[in-house]
Write an enzyme that holds these catalytic residues in place. Structure first.
Site, PDB file in Angstrom:
ATOM      1  CE  LYS A 198      11.546  71.830 -98.018  1.00 34.04           C
ATOM      2  NZ  LYS A 198      11.978  71.528 -99.390  1.00 34.04           N
ATOM      3  CG  HIS A 213      33.207  61.606 -83.124  1.00 33.01           C
ATOM      4  ND1 HIS A 213      33.478  61.416 -84.464  1.00 33.01           N
ATOM      5  CD2 HIS A 213      33.386  62.935 -82.890  1.00 33.01           C
ATOM      6  CE1 HIS A 213      33.801  62.591 -85.007  1.00 33.01           C
ATOM      7  NE2 HIS A 213      33.755  63.521 -84.073  1.00 33.01           N
ATOM      8  NE  ARG A 239      37.300  70.436 -83.202  1.00 28.69           N
ATOM      9  CZ  ARG A 239      37.149  71.717 -82.865  1.00 28.69           C
ATOM     10  NH1 ARG A 239      38.160  72.519 -82.885  1.00 28.69           N
ATOM     11  NH2 ARG A 239      35.971  72.194 -82.495  1.00 28.69           N
ATOM     12  CB  THR A 240      34.061  66.047 -87.662  1.00 19.76           C
ATOM     13  OG1 THR A 240      34.440  65.951 -86.293  1.00 19.76           O
ATOM     14  CG2 THR A 240      33.876  64.663 -88.237  1.00 19.76           C
ATOM     15  NE  ARG A 285      29.542  65.749 -85.546  1.00 16.90           N
ATOM     16  CZ  ARG A 285      30.569  66.394 -84.992  1.00 16.90           C
ATOM     17  NH1 ARG A 285      30.425  67.647 -84.597  1.00 16.90           N
ATOM     18  NH2 ARG A 285      31.734  65.789 -84.846  1.00 16.90           N
TER      19      ARG A 285
HETATM   20  N1   CP Z   1      36.171  66.746 -82.225  1.00 20.86           N
HETATM   21  C1   CP Z   1      35.085  67.088 -82.959  1.00 20.86           C
HETATM   22  O1   CP Z   1      34.240  66.264 -83.309  1.00 20.86           O
HETATM   23  O2   CP Z   1      35.036  68.418 -83.266  1.00 20.86           O
HETATM   24  P1   CP Z   1      33.879  69.101 -84.114  1.00 20.86           P
HETATM   25  O3   CP Z   1      32.616  69.043 -83.291  1.00 20.86           O
HETATM   26  O4   CP Z   1      34.362  70.514 -84.348  1.00 20.86           O
HETATM   27  O5   CP Z   1      33.717  68.331 -85.385  1.00 20.86           O
END
Ligand code: CP
Length: 306
Positions: A83, A132, A53-54, A104
């Site tokens: 590396k 998040h 999603r993100t 991320r």
């Molecule tokens: N909700 C969320 O962060 O989903 P993903 O891990 O698929 O990005």
């Protein structure tokens, strides 16, 4: 004016109202075929942990506004991190190729570290068991859109609250609203951590730690269900087994929920929401994921165009 998106504490209600207003404009823009407002801008996505999603909603958001995307999926294995390159060096390099970096990372605090040295905006797309923030923004947007308000709501957060960065970020955001009541319903081994409880006390948010999901479900406006995150347990398989399957949203739970309430989940889900719930109008989690596109379009516009 916000430069980076690293943690939910950084937002105020004025920013949130403006963001939601722009997100509503983005819904209209999508319906009319997109825009070129971010033409010639480049977004880099650096993902050291898996995502559907993100990453895809950020990439879609950028493209729908006419921008370009460069991307490293599975950066832990396929970027120069493998590396031995430090995060700081990677950021110094990538900022030469892009106008904004969405990151991320598996370490809590990584996005903040990146933001400290970067000369372009950094967006935290999830940092380990930390936060998040963009998920919490779309969660709150969904609550506002579905229920018409945020002040005065009762919200149950359910599941892995110790490792769940989405529940942590949403708690921080809810601390900015009035007369919120939170119910934390978590297995013993993954209860909400003390830092969030201290923050909520400081912001005078009423919260209760409960163990009976059925009783709680009858009195809340929102059930925010989360997955037990197996990947965060490491060698503690026994703890994972104790936590999984304890709290499940199913048809029987729907019977006691208020008629005008909603079920949210940041997704992905495993078995904590039964598929039989999906057809109920209160199941808002797929609409919630869709809202991620509008919120991320709005964030990119705010960060890149001011
Ligand atoms: N909700 C969320 O962060 O989903 P993903 O891990 O698929 O990005």
């Amino acid at each position: 004016m916000i430069r980076n998106i690293v943690k939910s504490q950084q937002f105020n209600r004025e920013f949130l109202a403006e963001l939601f207003s722009i997100a509503r404009e983005m819904e209209v823009i999508i319906k009319s075929g997109g825009s070129n407002m971010l033409a010639h801008k480049v977004m880099a996505t650096l993902f050291y942990e898996p995502s559907t999603r993100t990453r895809l909603s950020f990439e879609s958001a950028m493209r729908r506004l006419g921008g370009e995307v460069i991307s490293t999926e599975n950066a832990r294995e396929f970027s120069s991190a493998s590396k031995g390159e430090t995060l700081e060096d990677t950021i110094r390099i990538v900022e030469g190729y892009a106008d904004v970096i969405v990151i991320r990372h598996y370490e809590s605090g990584a996005a903040e570290r990146a933001a400290e040295i970067a000369t372009i905006p950094i967006i935290n797309a999830g940092d380990g068991a930390g936060q998040h923030p963009t998920q919490s923004l779309l969660d709150l947007y969904t609550i506002q859109k579905e229920l018409g308000r945020i002040d005065g709501l009762s919200i149950a957060m359910v599941g892995d609250l110790a490792n769940g960065r989405t529940a942590r970020s949403l708690s921080y955001l809810l601390g900015k609203y009035d007369k919120i009541t939170l119910y934390f319903v978590a297995p013993e081994v993954v209860k909400m951590k003390q830092d969030i409880k201290t923050y909520l006390k400081r912001h005078k948010v009423q919260f209760y730690e409960e163990s009976n999901l059925r009783e709680v479900s009858a009195k809340v406006d929102v059930i925010y269900q989360t997955r037990i995150q197996k990947e965060r347990f490491g060698e503690r398989i026994e703890d994972y087994e104790k936590a999984r399957g304890k709290y499940i949203v199913n048809k029987k739970l729907l019977e006691v929920m208020k008629r005008k309430s909603i079920i949210l989940h940041p997704l992905p889900r495993v078995d904590e929401i039964a598929p039989e719930v999906d057809a109920d109008p209160r199941a808002a989690y797929f609409r919630q994921a869709q809202n991620g596109l509008y919120i991320r379009m709005a964030l990119l516009k705010m960060l890149l165009l001011g």
